[in-house]
Design a protein around this motif. Structure first.
Motif, short mmCIF file in Angstrom:
data_model
loop_
_atom_site.label_atom_id
_atom_site.label_comp_id
_atom_site.label_asym_id
_atom_site.label_seq_id
_atom_site.Cartn_x
_atom_site.Cartn_y
_atom_site.Cartn_z
N GLU A 142 0.80 -1.11 -0.05
CA GLU A 142 -0.16 0.12 -0.02
C GLU A 142 0.90 1.12 0.08
O GLU A 142 1.26 1.59 1.21
CB GLU A 142 -0.87 0.05 1.35
N ARG A 143 1.09 1.76 -1.33
CA ARG A 143 2.12 2.75 -1.37
C ARG A 143 1.99 4.11 -0.35
O ARG A 143 2.68 4.75 -0.17
CB ARG A 143 2.39 3.50 -2.88
N ARG A 144 0.65 4.27 -0.16
CA ARG A 144 0.28 5.52 0.48
C ARG A 144 0.86 5.62 2.04
O ARG A 144 0.85 6.33 2.79
CB ARG A 144 -1.35 5.66 0.63
N LEU A 145 1.18 4.38 2.49
CA LEU A 145 1.67 4.15 4.00
C LEU A 145 3.11 4.38 3.69
O LEU A 145 3.74 4.64 5.08
CB LEU A 145 1.43 2.72 4.24
N GLY A 146 3.69 4.72 2.56
CA GLY A 146 5.36 5.13 2.88
C GLY A 146 5.94 4.01 3.24
O GLY A 146 5.84 2.82 2.91
N ALA A 147 7.03 4.38 4.14
CA ALA A 147 7.89 3.39 4.76
C ALA A 147 7.15 2.49 5.76
O ALA A 147 8.05 1.45 5.79
CB ALA A 147 8.99 4.30 5.75
N ARG A 148 6.03 2.46 5.75
CA ARG A 148 5.36 1.28 6.72
C ARG A 148 4.74 0.22 5.96
O ARG A 148 3.90 -0.72 6.42
CB ARG A 148 4.26 2.23 7.50
N ALA A 149 4.55 0.64 4.55
CA ALA A 149 3.84 -0.43 3.78
C ALA A 149 4.27 -1.80 3.95
O ALA A 149 3.51 -2.76 3.89
CB ALA A 149 4.04 0.12 2.31
N GLY A 150 5.63 -2.06 4.13
CA GLY A 150 6.14 -3.49 4.08
C GLY A 150 5.79 -3.90 5.50
O GLY A 150 5.28 -5.19 5.41
N PHE A 151 5.66 -3.36 6.40
CA PHE A 151 5.47 -3.87 7.69
C PHE A 151 4.07 -4.02 7.98
O PHE A 151 3.55 -5.07 8.38
CB PHE A 151 6.07 -2.89 8.95
#
Length: 310
Positions: free
Chosen positions: A252-261
């Protein structure tokens, strides 16, 4: 000449006639052997044409487009089924028991069944072409957007009640998008190798590991990030070769750096039997840590070339 023909048509008494889809049966469609033989021959001739030429670098893009032809055709037929299904719902809601109403309902049923049978045929062709793509490129084919669902091949011509048709249609759609079995999460990143031999060893270790996991969990479905490169690509290719269902979680690209987690949380929420981990980045490391916290067994292959870490 045109005026004469038009005047003759105008003089005809066409009352009582209507244009409806032609009846169909399973023999109206190409058989699986014919699909495999014909598409295989086309594929072989087409890509032999590009071999050792300046166009060879574009072969993979053309291969993707070849599969996409059948995917788009199946999608268009699916839209036709949806439209006919909407008409069936509307007719059921306005049922008055008249002969005209019954005739309209039967016509929409036939349209829906014909479109669905064609959709099944195009999906079969897409799967044959996707297999050729996999063998040519080593990658599992997937569309630009949406999923590559495959519906049940069972024909709906035996369905005689409109309500049954709608129920079966809904069940098939859910089944096509909902893998059944035991989830196994796979994770790994993109890696660079010093030689082609190292790359082949890495791929072989992924496939051998998944083979062993499948021996323990025969009904597994593979859960991964759907990356078109690196470890996910190799795992997807293994799953397709073994006809193992896959469930992919994109970022979910909108989550930025948190997307992977966030994706880690979603995959672990499935309560997988195993987490299979190959070398990756910090997101993969965090997935392993969280899996162990939740007492999920980790098959750790984060060592050199996907071996067990020392």
């Amino acid at each position: 000449m045109y005026d004469s023909f038009a005047s003759q048509l105008a003089g005809l008494d066409l009352s009582g006639f209507s244009i409806t889809p032609a009846p169909f049966n399973e023999s109206d469609f190409p058989c699986e052997d014919a699909m495999a033989h014909t598409l295989g021959a086309v594929w072989s001739d087409l890509f032999a044409l590009f071999h050792d030429t300046a166009l060879e670098a574009d072969a993979e893009d053309l291969a993707w487009g070849f599969v996409n032809l059948f995917h788009r055709a199946a999608s268009r037929k699916s839209v036709q089924v949806d439209r006919a299904s909407d008409e069936i719902r509307a007719l059921l809601a306005s049922a008055d028991g008249s002969e005209v109403h019954s005739s309209n309902l039967e016509e929409q049923m036939l349209r829906a069944q014909s479109a669905e049978a064609s959709m099944f045929a195009f999906e079969q062709m897409r799967e044959v072409a996707a297999g050729l793509y996999r063998d040519e490129t080593g990658s599992s084919w997937k569309p630009v957007s949406g999923s590559r669902a495959r519906h049940s091949k069972t024909m709906t011509s035996a369905v005689i009640d409109a309500r049954d048709f709608l129920r079966v249609r809904n069940e098939r759609r859910q089944a096509a998008h909902s893998p059944e079995g035991t989830p196994v999460v796979f994770a790994g990143g993109r890696n660079r190798f010093e030689s082609e031999a190292d790359a082949k060893t890495y791929a072989a270790n992924i496939w051998a590991t998944l083979d062993k996991v499948r021996d323990v969990v025969p009904d597994l479905f593979l859960v991964h990030g759907g990356d078109g490169k690196g470890a996910d690509r190799l795992a997807a290719s293994w799953a397709e070769r073994h006809e193992v269902q896959q469930l992919t979680f994109g970022l979910e690209r909108r989550l930025g750096a948190r997307a992977g987690f966030k994706r880690n949380e979603q995959m672990l929420a499935l309560n997988p039997r195993y987490v299979v981990a190959f070398p990756g980045n910090g997101v993969t490391e965090r997935l392993v840590i969280e899996a162990k916290k939740q007492r999920i067994t980790v098959v750790d292959r984060r060592g050199p070339l996907g071996s067990c870490p020392g």
